[in-house]
Design a protein around this motif. Structure first.
Motif, PDB file in Angstrom:
ATOM      1  N   HIS A  27       0.804  -1.226   0.000  1.00  0.00           N
ATOM      2  CA  HIS A  27       0.000   0.000   0.000  1.00  0.00           C
ATOM      3  C   HIS A  27       0.835   1.274   0.000  1.00  0.00           C
ATOM      4  N   GLU A  52      -0.053  -1.920  -7.559  1.00  0.00           N
ATOM      5  CA  GLU A  52      -1.013  -2.309  -6.530  1.00  0.00           C
ATOM      6  C   GLU A  52      -1.801  -1.111  -5.999  1.00  0.00           C
ATOM      7  N   ARG A  53      -2.930  -1.413  -5.388  1.00  0.00           N
ATOM      8  CA  ARG A  53      -3.740  -0.393  -4.727  1.00  0.00           C
ATOM      9  C   ARG A  53      -2.937   0.220  -3.577  1.00  0.00           C
ATOM     10  N   THR A  54      -3.068   1.524  -3.408  1.00  0.00           N
ATOM     11  CA  THR A  54      -2.275   2.237  -2.409  1.00  0.00           C
ATOM     12  C   THR A  54      -3.177   3.053  -1.491  1.00  0.00           C
ATOM     13  N   LYS A  55      -2.605   3.468  -0.364  1.00  0.00           N
ATOM     14  CA  LYS A  55      -3.364   4.290   0.578  1.00  0.00           C
ATOM     15  C   LYS A  55      -3.635   5.676   0.024  1.00  0.00           C
ATOM     16  N   TRP A 212      -1.526  -4.245   4.194  1.00  0.00           N
ATOM     17  CA  TRP A 212      -2.835  -3.781   4.649  1.00  0.00           C
ATOM     18  C   TRP A 212      -3.266  -4.434   5.955  1.00  0.00           C
ATOM     19  N   SER A 213      -2.992  -5.720   6.112  1.00  0.00           N
ATOM     20  CA  SER A 213      -3.584  -6.476   7.221  1.00  0.00           C
ATOM     21  C   SER A 213      -2.825  -6.348   8.536  1.00  0.00           C
TER      22      SER A 213
END
Length: 255
Positions: A27, A52-55, A212-213
Protein backbone atom coordinates in the motif's frame (compact mmCIF):
# COMPACT_ATOMS: atom_id res chain seq x y z
CA UNK A 1 39.04 -5.81 8.99
CA UNK A 2 36.66 -4.29 11.54
CA UNK A 3 36.11 -0.56 11.73
CA UNK A 4 34.41 1.53 14.39
CA UNK A 5 31.35 3.60 13.45
CA UNK A 6 30.25 5.57 16.50
CA UNK A 7 29.75 2.99 19.22
CA UNK A 8 29.18 0.14 16.77
CA UNK A 9 31.75 -2.16 15.23
CA UNK A 10 31.04 -3.14 11.63
CA UNK A 11 32.89 -5.17 9.05
CA UNK A 12 34.76 -3.45 6.25
CA UNK A 13 33.63 -4.01 2.67
CA UNK A 14 36.53 -6.42 2.15
CA UNK A 15 35.42 -9.06 4.64
CA UNK A 16 31.70 -8.51 5.22
CA UNK A 17 29.08 -11.21 4.72
CA UNK A 18 26.76 -10.11 1.89
CA UNK A 19 22.99 -9.84 2.20
CA UNK A 20 20.46 -8.87 -0.47
CA UNK A 21 17.53 -6.90 0.89
CA UNK A 22 14.49 -6.72 -1.38
CA UNK A 23 11.14 -4.95 -1.07
CA UNK A 24 7.90 -5.83 -2.83
CA UNK A 25 5.22 -3.20 -3.31
CA UNK A 26 2.13 -2.93 -1.13
CA UNK A 27 0.00 0.00 0.00
CA UNK A 28 3.11 2.29 -0.03
CA UNK A 29 2.07 3.94 3.23
CA UNK A 30 5.49 3.42 4.79
CA UNK A 31 7.51 3.82 1.59
CA UNK A 32 8.83 7.33 2.42
CA UNK A 33 9.88 6.20 5.90
CA UNK A 34 11.62 3.13 4.49
CA UNK A 35 13.49 5.32 2.00
CA UNK A 36 14.66 7.53 4.87
CA UNK A 37 15.99 4.52 6.80
CA UNK A 38 17.81 3.13 3.75
CA UNK A 39 19.40 6.49 3.04
CA UNK A 40 20.41 7.05 6.65
CA UNK A 41 22.05 3.62 6.84
CA UNK A 42 23.59 3.72 3.34
CA UNK A 43 21.86 0.51 2.26
CA UNK A 44 21.01 -0.22 -1.38
CA UNK A 45 18.17 -2.64 -2.13
CA UNK A 46 16.25 -4.18 -5.02
CA UNK A 47 12.59 -3.19 -5.37
CA UNK A 48 10.10 -5.57 -7.02
CA UNK A 49 7.14 -3.51 -8.20
CA UNK A 50 3.56 -4.24 -9.21
CA UNK A 51 0.80 -1.71 -9.82
CA UNK A 52 -1.01 -2.31 -6.53
CA UNK A 53 -3.74 -0.39 -4.73
CA UNK A 54 -2.27 2.24 -2.41
CA UNK A 55 -3.36 4.29 0.58
CA UNK A 56 -2.94 7.47 -1.44
CA UNK A 57 -2.56 8.14 -5.11
CA UNK A 58 -3.39 6.15 -8.21
CA UNK A 59 -1.56 2.90 -7.44
CA UNK A 60 2.03 2.00 -6.65
CA UNK A 61 3.18 2.55 -10.25
CA UNK A 62 0.87 5.49 -10.92
CA UNK A 63 1.70 9.15 -11.34
CA UNK A 64 1.44 9.94 -7.64
CA UNK A 65 4.33 7.63 -6.74
CA UNK A 66 6.44 8.23 -9.86
CA UNK A 67 8.66 10.87 -8.17
CA UNK A 68 9.30 8.46 -5.29
CA UNK A 69 10.55 5.76 -7.67
CA UNK A 70 12.68 8.26 -9.59
CA UNK A 71 14.32 9.40 -6.36
CA UNK A 72 15.18 5.82 -5.44
CA UNK A 73 16.82 5.36 -8.84
CA UNK A 74 18.94 8.46 -8.23
CA UNK A 75 20.10 6.90 -4.95
CA UNK A 76 21.39 3.79 -6.74
CA UNK A 77 18.73 1.21 -5.92
CA UNK A 78 17.76 -1.49 -8.43
CA UNK A 79 14.32 -2.44 -9.75
CA UNK A 80 12.56 -5.52 -11.10
CA UNK A 81 9.06 -6.69 -11.98
CA UNK A 82 6.53 -8.11 -9.52
CA UNK A 83 4.02 -8.54 -12.40
CA UNK A 84 1.91 -5.53 -13.28
CA UNK A 85 -1.42 -6.73 -11.82
CA UNK A 86 0.19 -8.58 -8.90
CA UNK A 87 -0.90 -11.71 -10.74
CA UNK A 88 -0.83 -14.92 -8.71
CA UNK A 89 -0.05 -18.28 -10.29
CA UNK A 90 -2.78 -20.70 -9.18
CA UNK A 91 -1.87 -23.79 -11.20
CA UNK A 92 -0.68 -25.27 -14.48
CA UNK A 93 -3.25 -26.11 -17.16
CA UNK A 94 -2.83 -28.59 -20.02
CA UNK A 95 -2.74 -26.69 -23.29
CA UNK A 96 -3.32 -27.75 -26.87
CA UNK A 97 -0.30 -29.24 -28.55
CA UNK A 98 1.49 -29.58 -25.24
CA UNK A 99 1.99 -25.83 -24.81
CA UNK A 100 1.84 -25.07 -21.09
CA UNK A 101 -0.84 -22.70 -19.88
CA UNK A 102 -1.38 -21.26 -16.46
CA UNK A 103 -4.27 -20.38 -14.19
CA UNK A 104 -3.64 -16.80 -13.09
CA UNK A 105 -5.53 -14.58 -10.62
CA UNK A 106 -4.59 -10.90 -10.37
CA UNK A 107 -5.07 -9.17 -7.03
CA UNK A 108 -4.81 -5.62 -8.43
CA UNK A 109 -6.33 -3.70 -11.29
CA UNK A 110 -9.69 -4.12 -13.04
CA UNK A 111 -9.29 -7.90 -13.27
CA UNK A 112 -8.55 -8.38 -9.56
CA UNK A 113 -10.03 -11.58 -8.22
CA UNK A 114 -10.78 -13.08 -11.64
CA UNK A 115 -9.40 -16.50 -12.51
CA UNK A 116 -7.99 -16.63 -16.04
CA UNK A 117 -5.95 -19.02 -18.15
CA UNK A 118 -2.88 -17.47 -19.76
CA UNK A 119 -0.26 -18.70 -22.17
CA UNK A 120 3.40 -18.38 -21.34
CA UNK A 121 3.60 -15.40 -23.68
CA UNK A 122 0.77 -13.64 -21.85
CA UNK A 123 2.56 -14.18 -18.54
CA UNK A 124 5.78 -12.81 -20.01
CA UNK A 125 3.90 -9.76 -21.25
CA UNK A 126 2.58 -9.23 -17.72
CA UNK A 127 6.12 -9.27 -16.32
CA UNK A 128 7.30 -6.90 -19.03
CA UNK A 129 4.47 -4.43 -18.43
CA UNK A 130 5.64 -3.72 -14.88
CA UNK A 131 9.27 -3.54 -16.02
CA UNK A 132 8.38 -1.09 -18.79
CA UNK A 133 6.49 1.11 -16.35
CA UNK A 134 9.43 1.07 -13.95
CA UNK A 135 11.76 2.10 -16.76
CA UNK A 136 9.42 4.95 -17.65
CA UNK A 137 9.14 6.39 -14.14
CA UNK A 138 12.74 5.81 -13.01
CA UNK A 139 14.70 6.42 -16.19
CA UNK A 140 16.64 3.26 -15.28
CA UNK A 141 16.37 -0.12 -16.99
CA UNK A 142 15.07 -2.75 -14.54
CA UNK A 143 16.94 -5.97 -13.99
CA UNK A 144 15.82 -8.95 -16.16
CA UNK A 145 14.44 -10.56 -13.01
CA UNK A 146 10.96 -10.94 -11.55
CA UNK A 147 9.25 -12.12 -8.40
CA UNK A 148 5.93 -13.91 -8.63
CA UNK A 149 3.40 -12.68 -6.06
CA UNK A 150 3.58 -14.86 -2.98
CA UNK A 151 6.61 -16.54 -4.54
CA UNK A 152 4.15 -19.00 -6.10
CA UNK A 153 5.42 -20.65 -9.27
CA UNK A 154 5.81 -23.99 -11.02
CA UNK A 155 8.72 -25.40 -13.03
CA UNK A 156 6.74 -24.82 -16.24
CA UNK A 157 5.99 -21.22 -15.32
CA UNK A 158 9.65 -20.56 -14.54
CA UNK A 159 10.70 -22.15 -17.84
CA UNK A 160 8.19 -20.01 -19.76
CA UNK A 161 9.45 -16.85 -18.09
CA UNK A 162 13.10 -17.72 -18.71
CA UNK A 163 12.35 -18.36 -22.39
CA UNK A 164 11.31 -14.69 -22.54
CA UNK A 165 14.38 -13.47 -20.66
CA UNK A 166 13.05 -13.28 -17.09
CA UNK A 167 14.56 -15.20 -14.16
CA UNK A 168 12.65 -15.62 -10.93
CA UNK A 169 13.93 -14.48 -7.52
CA UNK A 170 12.58 -15.93 -4.29
CA UNK A 171 14.02 -15.44 -0.81
CA UNK A 172 15.86 -17.39 1.86
CA UNK A 173 13.83 -19.11 4.61
CA UNK A 174 15.34 -16.76 7.18
CA UNK A 175 14.90 -13.90 4.71
CA UNK A 176 11.12 -13.92 5.16
CA UNK A 177 11.05 -10.98 7.55
CA UNK A 178 7.48 -11.54 8.69
CA UNK A 179 5.82 -8.25 7.85
CA UNK A 180 2.85 -10.13 6.35
CA UNK A 181 2.12 -11.96 9.60
CA UNK A 182 -0.49 -10.74 12.13
CA UNK A 183 1.16 -8.43 14.64
CA UNK A 184 -0.97 -9.82 17.47
CA UNK A 185 0.81 -13.17 17.13
CA UNK A 186 4.13 -11.98 15.71
CA UNK A 187 5.05 -8.66 17.36
CA UNK A 188 7.81 -6.52 15.94
CA UNK A 189 10.29 -7.24 18.72
CA UNK A 190 9.93 -11.00 18.17
CA UNK A 191 10.41 -10.64 14.40
CA UNK A 192 13.52 -8.51 14.94
CA UNK A 193 15.02 -11.00 17.39
CA UNK A 194 14.34 -13.94 15.05
CA UNK A 195 15.83 -12.20 12.01
CA UNK A 196 19.00 -11.19 13.84
CA UNK A 197 19.45 -14.76 15.09
CA UNK A 198 18.64 -16.66 11.88
CA UNK A 199 19.91 -14.63 8.90
CA UNK A 200 23.08 -15.94 7.28
CA UNK A 201 25.50 -14.56 4.71
CA UNK A 202 24.21 -14.78 1.15
CA UNK A 203 20.54 -14.66 2.16
CA UNK A 204 17.99 -12.79 0.09
CA UNK A 205 15.67 -10.89 2.44
CA UNK A 206 12.10 -9.85 1.63
CA UNK A 207 9.70 -7.27 3.06
CA UNK A 208 7.06 -4.90 1.69
CA UNK A 209 6.33 -1.21 1.25
CA UNK A 210 3.15 -1.60 3.31
CA UNK A 211 0.88 -4.50 4.32
CA UNK A 212 -2.84 -3.78 4.65
CA UNK A 213 -3.58 -6.48 7.22
CA UNK A 214 -0.82 -5.81 9.74
CA UNK A 215 -2.02 -3.59 12.59
CA UNK A 216 1.43 -2.75 14.00
CA UNK A 217 3.51 -1.95 10.90
CA UNK A 218 6.81 -3.83 10.59
CA UNK A 219 8.44 -0.95 8.78
CA UNK A 220 10.12 1.23 9.69
CA UNK A 221 10.02 0.11 13.35
CA UNK A 222 11.98 -3.10 12.74
CA UNK A 223 13.93 -2.01 9.69
CA UNK A 224 16.44 0.37 11.24
CA UNK A 225 17.46 -1.80 14.23
CA UNK A 226 17.62 -4.78 11.87
CA UNK A 227 19.99 -3.03 9.46
CA UNK A 228 22.16 -1.73 12.27
CA UNK A 229 22.17 -5.06 14.10
CA UNK A 230 23.13 -6.99 10.98
CA UNK A 231 25.94 -4.56 10.19
CA UNK A 232 27.27 -4.99 13.72
CA UNK A 233 27.31 -8.76 13.11
CA UNK A 234 29.56 -8.35 10.08
CA UNK A 235 26.98 -8.24 7.29
CA UNK A 236 26.79 -5.78 4.40
CA UNK A 237 24.12 -5.11 1.79
CA UNK A 238 24.18 -5.41 -1.99
CA UNK A 239 21.59 -5.31 -4.75
CA UNK A 240 20.71 -8.40 -6.78
CA UNK A 241 22.88 -7.09 -9.62
CA UNK A 242 25.81 -8.37 -7.54
CA UNK A 243 24.27 -11.68 -6.46
CA UNK A 244 26.41 -14.63 -7.70
CA UNK A 245 23.31 -16.59 -8.76
CA UNK A 246 21.95 -13.76 -10.94
CA UNK A 247 24.80 -11.51 -12.07
CA UNK A 248 25.69 -13.74 -15.03
CA UNK A 249 22.05 -13.86 -16.13
CA UNK A 250 21.77 -10.09 -15.80
CA UNK A 251 24.93 -9.49 -17.82
CA UNK A 252 23.76 -11.91 -20.51
CA UNK A 253 20.28 -10.38 -20.83
CA UNK A 254 21.07 -6.72 -21.20
CA UNK A 255 20.84 -5.79 -17.54
Amino acid sequence: MLVLVGAATVASADDCKPLYLTFDTGHMGVAPLIADVLRRNDVKVTFFAAHERTKEGDGSLGQHWAPWWKARAAEGHEFASHTYQHAYWRGDVAGKGGEPRFRIQPSAGPQAGRSMVWSGRQYCDEIALAADRLASVTGRKPLPLFRAPGGKTSPKLLAAAESCGWRHVGWAPAGFLGDELPSSEHPNDALLKKALADIRGGDILMAHLGIWSRQDPWAPAVLEPLLQGLKQRGFCFHTLREHPQYRGWIAGHGG
